[in-house]
Scaffold this motif. Structure first.
Motif, short mmCIF file in Angstrom:
data_model
loop_
_atom_site.label_atom_id
_atom_site.label_comp_id
_atom_site.label_asym_id
_atom_site.label_seq_id
_atom_site.Cartn_x
_atom_site.Cartn_y
_atom_site.Cartn_z
N GLN A 795 0.77 -1.31 0.14
CA GLN A 795 0.12 0.00 0.04
C GLN A 795 0.97 1.32 -0.02
OE1 GLN A 795 -3.28 -0.23 -0.57
NE2 GLN A 795 -3.49 2.01 -0.54
N GLY A 796 1.99 1.11 0.58
CA GLY A 796 3.00 2.27 0.66
C GLY A 796 3.52 2.71 -0.89
N PHE A 797 3.56 1.46 -1.81
CA PHE A 797 4.12 1.59 -3.07
C PHE A 797 2.82 2.54 -3.77
CE2 PHE A 797 3.73 0.11 -7.07
CZ PHE A 797 4.72 0.24 -8.00
N PHE A 798 1.59 2.09 -3.55
CA PHE A 798 0.47 2.74 -4.20
C PHE A 798 0.57 4.08 -3.94
CE2 PHE A 798 -0.41 -1.30 -5.68
CZ PHE A 798 -1.40 -1.26 -6.95
N ALA A 799 0.69 4.31 -2.57
CA ALA A 799 0.59 5.78 -2.15
C ALA A 799 1.80 6.64 -2.73
CB ALA A 799 1.02 5.69 -0.60
N ALA A 800 2.94 6.11 -2.72
CA ALA A 800 3.81 6.72 -3.67
C ALA A 800 3.57 7.12 -5.14
CB ALA A 800 5.26 5.93 -3.65
N VAL A 801 2.88 6.04 -5.80
CA VAL A 801 2.43 6.21 -7.12
C VAL A 801 1.24 7.30 -7.19
CG1 VAL A 801 1.36 5.03 -9.05
CG2 VAL A 801 3.22 3.84 -7.88
N LEU A 802 0.58 7.11 -6.52
CA LEU A 802 -0.70 8.29 -6.44
C LEU A 802 -0.09 9.67 -5.99
CD1 LEU A 802 -3.25 6.25 -4.39
CD2 LEU A 802 -3.31 6.71 -6.92
N MET A 803 0.88 9.70 -5.16
CA MET A 803 1.59 11.06 -5.11
C MET A 803 2.06 11.59 -6.44
SD MET A 803 3.08 10.45 -1.28
CE MET A 803 3.87 12.16 -1.36
N LEU A 804 2.76 10.69 -6.93
CA LEU A 804 3.49 10.93 -8.25
C LEU A 804 2.20 11.39 -9.44
CD1 LEU A 804 6.14 11.26 -9.69
CD2 LEU A 804 6.09 9.12 -10.35
N MET A 805 1.38 10.82 -9.40
CA MET A 805 0.22 10.81 -10.36
C MET A 805 -0.43 12.15 -9.94
SD MET A 805 -1.52 7.26 -10.99
CE MET A 805 -2.66 7.99 -12.12
N GLY A 806 -0.67 12.52 -8.78
CA GLY A 806 -1.26 13.92 -8.46
C GLY A 806 -0.32 14.94 -8.65
N LEU A 807 1.00 14.88 -8.45
CA LEU A 807 1.93 15.96 -8.79
C LEU A 807 2.11 16.28 -10.08
CD1 LEU A 807 4.70 15.15 -6.13
CD2 LEU A 807 3.20 17.13 -6.09
#
Length: 855
Positions: A795-807
């Motif tokens: 889930q931490g990996f997905f959180a990092a991906v989501l942060m990158l997509m948001g940025l």
């Protein structure tokens, strides 16, 4: 203009048989402009091309290279086994050779080869200008090619994996394999499978959304059906091997015990995950090959395919049944008798849809007039060899026989008959059949038939003999044997046959060198085939995109080729001055909008190079350069996708026949929305495999799961985490609502809401990790701790991906590329965000509620 109101994309008149939308002479210079826009880079810059014609040919060529390299390794092994007590190759090198041979054949030849043929053939079979994500295809190829070469070169440094292409733990865990040999397999193959998944997403959306008008599902070529099911099978099968490699690499790198029995793990978990991927992979390989045969047979017999609908249903049925067969490989592991009986029945049942296709091909040959050409020879050879492999497959599907034959050379013979007959022979038939679509000189009939007979006789000499050595008790994966066993003469015969196969492949390579001249004017339709890939083509595929009214349009519409070449159908030019193709509806192929596609770029090549460097840097444990390369790979991906959302800056386009299509859409009509849904299916399948691992390990050692309230983190922690997840999802939802008002207001409120979501999404992961740590849970002590922390890390990996997509979405807004109409990027981010939040909530429920329910 957007098609959340789809009325804008409706045609002004129905597509009717015989329609010629453009009956007036075409404007002067229109064809020259079309050729200029689609022309590839010149010189060394050709490697930045993204046209499916170039990428597809390179892709096929790379797969043939790995086939040859794997074949050379096989010859070395056969030379070692030709005589008893041979000292040609030691046991350590032999272990590396058979591991690399199997890995190259399965991961670097078989799946990439059929995927490559799809990239090359599908646009022409469906009269599309290209697949919808040409840069994704290019990235998939370069990632595969660069990563595959680096993986193969490990053999020259004594670092090649030596645990078998199946890599069973605990022998491949850190306890028994302390070097980095196994890490090359785990990280290298995991990376290559990601490339395969990228290609599968491209193929699914391409088959469903980029078809000629009128080419409804009942008129879709069988090959397109086969590639659609092939790609869907990759979506649901390949995440299992990615999860398996992640778990084993975590065990090797950090000593998290997933497969170590003394700490609550179980080696059978690897087998379940691996074979959930590995047995469907056999049919993942077979179905595209069968689709090729279903295209070649009608052309060679000069008659339509018999029982088209039954063949399509058989393809779908094979794809479905293949996911119920993975325990077929585990009959000797001590499973309950009921489970063995179920999977034995399923293993035999899957032969029914395969048999339907075989009988359809035979009936088609019988109802037509067979052309005795090289493709016909390879197809007939395929029918014989594959049927032989199927017969022995039914034998090993019966558990009592499998208990006797398991891990003997009988199994080696069986799966080589299936894979060579079911994939290699159809692929060679395809090479000879479709070579004229890109080369002005067809391959040689004389050399082709020589290659066929050498390969056909060689395969039967090599592998039929192995059935006998297997029945005599010769075990697999042994590097030598004593003369008293009596296996020597049969092994010598098998070795002679192997060199005959190699001679046939060498003749084929000579034929390629002499006659294959790709990227030139193609030869005329030498087989009088009836499908669309034989239309006159250029870099842009077809000059105009025709109306399709049957499955064999070249047979049923005699003037089709001439009318297409003269631009009498849809989209004869380049009205938006960019590369374009028509996006159609998935069921009945009605035009929906005009897709503007990006052109050549170096970003895909560099992204693949840095991605490979990242994975291999991790393997050889140079972490700072590895993470630097990972950052560069992300930068290159952003560079490549930055201009792939051109926005609604072009008015609706008249494509001919009074049909006006928008040049930009959002929502479920958009091809990118479909791609994101497929990506979510990939992510959900991987997550389901992790949950399977969690529950499987619980069934093995339930006593390791905590049962006392003092052992659990307090429920306030998951409650806070769940609230934060929901708040982040609500912030993204609010950003979408605010973005809809951008024409009248500033986009700042939407950006602020998205920033809030970005700040919120990592917090639940941090809280969960701290909560588990405060409860005294360690990931390296028990399998429960390992799988719990893995779910948190996932889930931490997905959180990092989501942060990158948001940025990235915010960056587009700051660049003026995000608005109420130009919102495809935001919509895709929102879709994946809501999935990520749902996955996080399920993780919290499993980790915190399931142990409490048990207690």
């Amino acid at each position: 203009m957007t098609t959340n109101a789809q009325d804008d994309a409706r045609t002004e008149k129905p597509i009717a048989k015989g329609d010629l939308p453009n009956t007036l002479p075409r404007p002067e210079g229109e064809l020259d402009e079309l050729e200029r826009i689609w022309s590839p880079p010149r010189g060394f810059h050709i490697v930045s091309a993204v046209n499916n014609i170039y990428v597809g040919v390179w892709y096929v060529g790379a797969s043939v290279l790995f086939f040859v390299l794997a074949g050379i390794l096989a010859l070395l092994m056969r030379a070692q086994l030709a005589m008893p007590e041979s000292r040609l190759i030691g046991h350590a090198l032999y272990n590396q050779l058979f591991t690399m041979h199997g890995t190259l054949m399965m991961f670097l030849f078989a799946v990439p080869a059929v995927e490559a043929m799809g990239v090359y053939l599908l646009p022409s079979l469906q009269a599309a200008r290209d697949l919808p994500f040409p840069r994704l295809s290019a990235y998939a190829f370069w990632a595969y090619f660069i990563g595959g070469l680096a993986f193969f070169c490990s053999l020259f440094f004594g670092l090649a994996p030596d645990g078998g292409w199946f890599m069973y733990p605990p022998l491949t865990s850190y306890t028994f394999s302390s070097g980095i040999n196994a890490d090359f397999w785990l990280l290298g193959i995991g990376f290559i499978e990601i490339s395969a998944i990228a290609g599968a997403i491209e193929i699914i959306v391409g088959v469903l959304k980029t078809r000629a008008p009128g080419q409804s599902l009942d008129k879709l070529p069988v090959y397109s059906w086969a590639m659609l099911i092939f790609a869907l099978m990759i979506v649901f099968a390949f995440p299992a091997i990615i999860v398996a490699t992640v778990l084993l690499e975590l065990e090797r790198a950090f000593h998290w015990p997933f497969f170590l029995a003394e700490k609550g793990g179980d080696p059978l978990l690897w087998q379940h995950l691996f074979w959930f991927f590995g047995h469907p992979e056999v049919y993942i390989i077979f179905l595209p090959a069968a689709g090729m045969v279903s295209m070649i047979v009608p052309a060679m017999a000069q008659t339509p395919l018999v029982a088209y609908r039954l063949v399509v249903l058989a393809i779908i049925g094979t794809g479905f049944l293949s996911f119920g067969l993975w325990v077929h490989h585990m009959f000797t592991t001590g499973l309950p008798a009921l489970s063995v009986s179920f999977f034995s029945a399923a293993s035999m049942a899957v032969s029914v849809p395969s048999g339907i296709q075989v009988f359809a091909w035979i009936a088609t040959f019988a109802s037509g007039t067979l052309q005795w050409k090289t493709p016909s020879y390879f197809v007939l050879g395929f029918l014989f060899i594959f049927t032989m492999g199927g017969l022995t497959g039914v034998m090993v599907a019966m558990a009592p026989f499998d208990w006797q034959a398991h891990d003997t050379y009988f199994i080696v013979a069986h799966f080589h008959y299936v894979l060579i007959g079911g994939m290699v022979f159809p692929l060679f038939a395809a090479f000879y059949y479709w070579a004229p679509t890109t080369s002005h000189t067809p391959l040689s009939e004389r050399l082709g038939k020589i290659a066929f007979w050498l390969m056909f006789i060689g395969v039967n000499i090599t592998f039929f003999t192995m059935h006998l050595t297997g029945l005599m008790g010769m075990p697999r994966r042994t590097y030598t044997y004593i003369a008293a066993m009596g296996w020597g003469p049969l092994n010598m015969i098998s070795t002679v046959g192997a060199f005959m196969i190699a001679s046939g492949v060498l003749v084929f390579l000579i034929d390629l060198a002499k006659n294959f001249r790709p990227f030139r004017a193609k030869a005329a339709n030498p087989w009088n085939a009836g499908t669309l890939e034989w239309l006159p083509t250029g870099e842009y595929q077809t000059r105009s995109i025709p109306i399709i009214t049957s499955r064999e349009p070249l047979w049923d519409q005699p003037n089709l080729a001439r009318d297409v070449q003269e631009g009498r159908y849809y989209l004869p030019g380049a009205p938006t001055k960019t590369r374009e193709t028509i996006i159609t509806s998935p069921i009945d192929a009605r035009p929906q909008y005009l897709l503007r596609m990006p052109g050549p770029t170096w970003s895909t090549v560099l992204a693949a190079l840095f991605t490979a460097a990242f994975f291999f840097g991790l393997t050889i444990q140079i972490y700072i350069p590895a993470f630097a390369c990972g950052a560069l790979a992300i930068a290159c991906v952003i560079w490549w996708i930055w201009d792939t959302d051109p926005g609604p800056d072009v008015p609706p386009v008249d494509i001919g026949g009074g049909i006006t299509l928008p040049a930009y859409v959002t929502g479920p009509v958009s091809h990118s929305w479909w791609a994101m849904i497929v990506l979510i299916l990939v992510a959900a399948t991987a997550f389901a495999c992790l949950l399977f691992s969690y529950f499987f390990l619980w069934t093995v050692n339930p006593q390791l799961w905590p049962s006392q309230p003092a052992s659990f983190p307090h429920l306030r922690w998951p409650a806070i985490s769940a609230a934060l997840y929901l708040l982040s999802s609500a912030a993204v939802f609010a950003a979408g609502r605010l973005l809809a008002r951008v024409p009248n207001r500033s986009a700042a409120p939407a950006v602020l809401a998205l920033i809030a979501a970005i700040l919120l999404i990592p917090l639940p992961v941090v809280i969960e990790a701290l909560a588990q740590q405060s409860a005294g849970l360690s990931p390296s002590t028990t399998s429960y701790g390992a799988i719990t922390y893995t779910l948190v890390a996932w889930q931490g990996f997905f959180a990092a991906v989501l942060m990158l997509m948001g940025l990235y979405t915010i960056a587009r807004s700051l660049a003026g590329r995000l608005s109420a109409e130009r919102r495809v990027t935001f919509d895709n981010t929102g879709l994946f965000w809501h999935y990520g939040v749902t996955q996080g909530l399920v993780t919290l429920a499993i980790v915190h509620l399931f142990p409490r329910i048990l207690g």
